[in-house]
Design an enzyme around this catalytic site. Structure first.
Site, PDB file in Angstrom:
ATOM      1  N   LYS A  66     -81.050  38.496   4.863  1.00 26.86           N
ATOM      2  CA  LYS A  66     -81.226  37.448   5.973  1.00 26.86           C
ATOM      3  C   LYS A  66     -79.966  36.582   5.993  1.00 26.86           C
ATOM      4  O   LYS A  66     -79.466  36.208   7.017  1.00 26.86           O
ATOM      5  CB  LYS A  66     -82.380  36.798   5.670  1.00 26.86           C
ATOM      6  N   GLN A  89     -90.304  33.029   1.877  1.00 24.36           N
ATOM      7  CA  GLN A  89     -90.274  34.563   1.521  1.00 24.36           C
ATOM      8  C   GLN A  89     -91.471  34.848   0.711  1.00 24.36           C
ATOM      9  O   GLN A  89     -91.840  34.421  -0.153  1.00 24.36           O
ATOM     10  CB  GLN A  89     -88.868  35.023   0.616  1.00 24.36           C
ATOM     11  N   ASP A 138     -91.092  32.095  11.646  1.00 30.45           N
ATOM     12  CA  ASP A 138     -91.939  33.552  11.179  1.00 30.45           C
ATOM     13  C   ASP A 138     -93.040  33.541  12.267  1.00 30.45           C
ATOM     14  O   ASP A 138     -93.479  35.014  12.684  1.00 30.45           O
ATOM     15  CB  ASP A 138     -92.478  33.437   9.881  1.00 30.45           C
TER      16      ASP A 138
END
Lengths: 371, 371
Positions: B131, B175, B198
């Site tokens: 990422k 995460q 997200d």
């Protein structure tokens, strides 16, 4: 009066929704035997309850069933069981009354519901009055605020904030429609998520959609649909379900609830090309689209359970009011094919206020940690 | 490395999901020609793009298509168009890089993404590193916090709060999986809704489900699926769509997105009794269930568009790693029936990080009112 209660989807505006969900180029009223000869509808059939309604605490007496049958509309040769919402709603209200008394006796707390009405629409006034009466009947305390049509958003939000912090209020409901100069979203979002008994807050809807999360409140009308299915012993897990209509207040949350109960759900809406073919695959149909008699007999799988949320006025010169109410499902045809069906009126309608009371009680129990 | 990127559904844990969605008593790996003779899969077909990808700013060059074909797995006689996620993701990243530069030049703002990693799982470290690299490549600034496995929830939330109020951070990503002693819900709910790139917050999901509301962010993997359909000119409105799997991070939001785009959506899951029959009705299939080769050729309507989100490792002694990755769809069979299909790897996988970058840019634009 009853019809007024029935056409109120909790505190939500039904008519604009109806318009929004109308299939393009579809006639507003479908030809259906029930419309061609309205009087045939009035031959009331005695509703037959399923043999073992699993969550019914007491088997309904013949007298109660006969009394509730007065509102059930079915042709004499109908084969479907009638899902008697009037009777179930009565039972739910009785159960709530018992719970309210228990709570008061045990911890001295009385559940409270606040209703905010802006303006002076006759229909809204009737709905608010009916909610107040229903509260009184089960021992829930109701609070009412009437604000003039030209109130500002800030004034409405000020009252909401007051109820948010009032410990005697466990549920807050803003009667819709609001005057045009107000932003519904701003106002509804001001209701504390813990007191949003209508269950319309996006956070509630999100929690309803997600696995492993539960909403604070389930919107009243879809909750009423599920309660009818449960109380009539209709199996949901593993079954095909079709929801017709995808409104924020009925269709969409109903689909999420059916999915949470492990049905395989399809949503039919105004853009669906072959709704009858898809609906015919369903073991459970929830129709909430606001189009009179849209769902015909040949849309229905033999033996399916049909929950008809629609309440549509159609012209009837023989009625003293000049109109009568029919559902989204052509009852006369559907009742010959389905295994179980809700009548209109007397099906989902009476459940909505019962579920509002249930949500208010649930809220009071949660806030005061009373089980 | 590529496989590691691909098996990461944004920041979410894939394996437990896979277990949760596994049909009861279904074999973990379905027999499929592709499994019986893995080498046949390795004959790469040149992906054929749809003639008019409507939102593609530039027609892919033959060289780019050939290069991306290296990851596409198709039998030589496949008739379906290959939906080349690697190529589209590259285009998306290039578009984002242009936008980031424009924004920096115009208002001096650089979008920032903060990633919080708790513990030292190798796979999570790889995802975070990927990422970070992806951010750097498009000019997005990345911030990283690594906390020890035994950190407390409070410590993690303290860092989230810091990023919530840091004006140079426009997206925050925790995460997953988090260590077992932590409550995912508490931690994810601490992320400000305006920075929840997200898109997993229930408020976001609620707004996604509701008509007339828009989420702040669309979850990355389902957003990637929709982007592939759009860029390959697949018509959605009025089409039948089936989503296989109903996870919070892929299946459920994908179904909501398809519905918002006016498809008629059915969700197939582990309790569905006849998934193949329902899937065969679909013009669009999104498979996100985590069962290798579950969807066979005879599940598919001729000409349908197939988006395969599954990334399942299966034994392959001929591979240097001892395994290879296959989708939820038996590619070899499906590609002979479908009209268009994503390969695995090289389909949805590369889109997830591209959409994370897209959400971060979108957030920075919204916060700074830059259009």
């Amino acid at each position: 009066m009853a019809s007024s209660i029935l056409s109120d989807c909790s505190s939500a505006r039904l008519l604009p929704l109806r318009r929004a969900l109308l299939p393009q180029r579809a006639p507003r009223i479908r030809p259906c035997p029930a419309l061609a000869s309205p009087r045939r509808l009035l031959i009331a059939a005695r509703p037959q309850l399923f043999p073992r309604p699993p969550r019914m605490d007491s088997v309904p007496t013949a007298a109660a069933a006969a009394s509730s049958a007065e509102s059930a509309t079915a042709s004499a040769d109908a084969s479907a069981k009638v899902i008697d919402g009037k009777l179930v709603a009565k039972q739910v209200r009785e159960e709530i009354a018992v719970e309210v008394t228990k709570m008061k006796d045990a911890i001295g707390i009385v559940p409270g519901l606040a209703v905010i009405l802006v303006g002076s629409r006759k229909d809204s006034q009737t709905y608010v009055r009916n909610k107040k009466k229903a509260c009184e009947a089960v021992g829930i305390k109701s609070y009412e605020v009437n604000l003039p049509e030209d109130s500002s958003e800030e004034e409405v939000i000020k009252h909401i904030s007051g109820f948010n912090s009032d410990p005697s209020v466990h549920g807050i409901l803003v009667q819709l429609p609001l005057p045009r100069h107000m932003n519904d979203e701003n106002i509804l979002n001001a209701v504390s998520i813990e007191k949003d008994v209508d269950g319309f807050h996006p956070l509630n809807i999100g929690r309803l959609a997600m696995q492993g999360r539960d909403p604070f409140f389930v919107p009243c009308t879809p909750k009423g649909c599920m309660e009818l299915l449960h109380r009539y012993g209709v199996e949901i897990k593993g079954k095909r379900a079709v929801v017709i209509g995808r409104s924020n207040i009925v269709g969409m949350p109903a689909a999420l609830l059916l999915q949470k109960a492990n049905a395989t759900v399809s949503i039919v809406h105004s853009q669906t090309k072959n709704p009858e073919q898809i609906t015919r695959q369903a073991d459970i149909v929830i129709a909430a689209v606001g189009v009179a008699n849209l769902v015909r007999g040949n849309w229905i799988k033999p033996g399916a359970a049909i929950i008809d949320v629609g309440i549509n006025p159609v012209d009837d010169p023989e009625s003293p009011r000049g109109y009568r109410l029919v559902g989204d499902v052509c009852y006369e045809e559907a009742s010959k094919v389905a295994g179980a069906i809700t009548p209109v009126p007397g099906g989902v309608g009476p459940m909505t206020i019962a579920m509002l009371l249930s949500n208010t009680l649930e809220s009071a129990k949660r806030i005061h940690k009373f089980k």
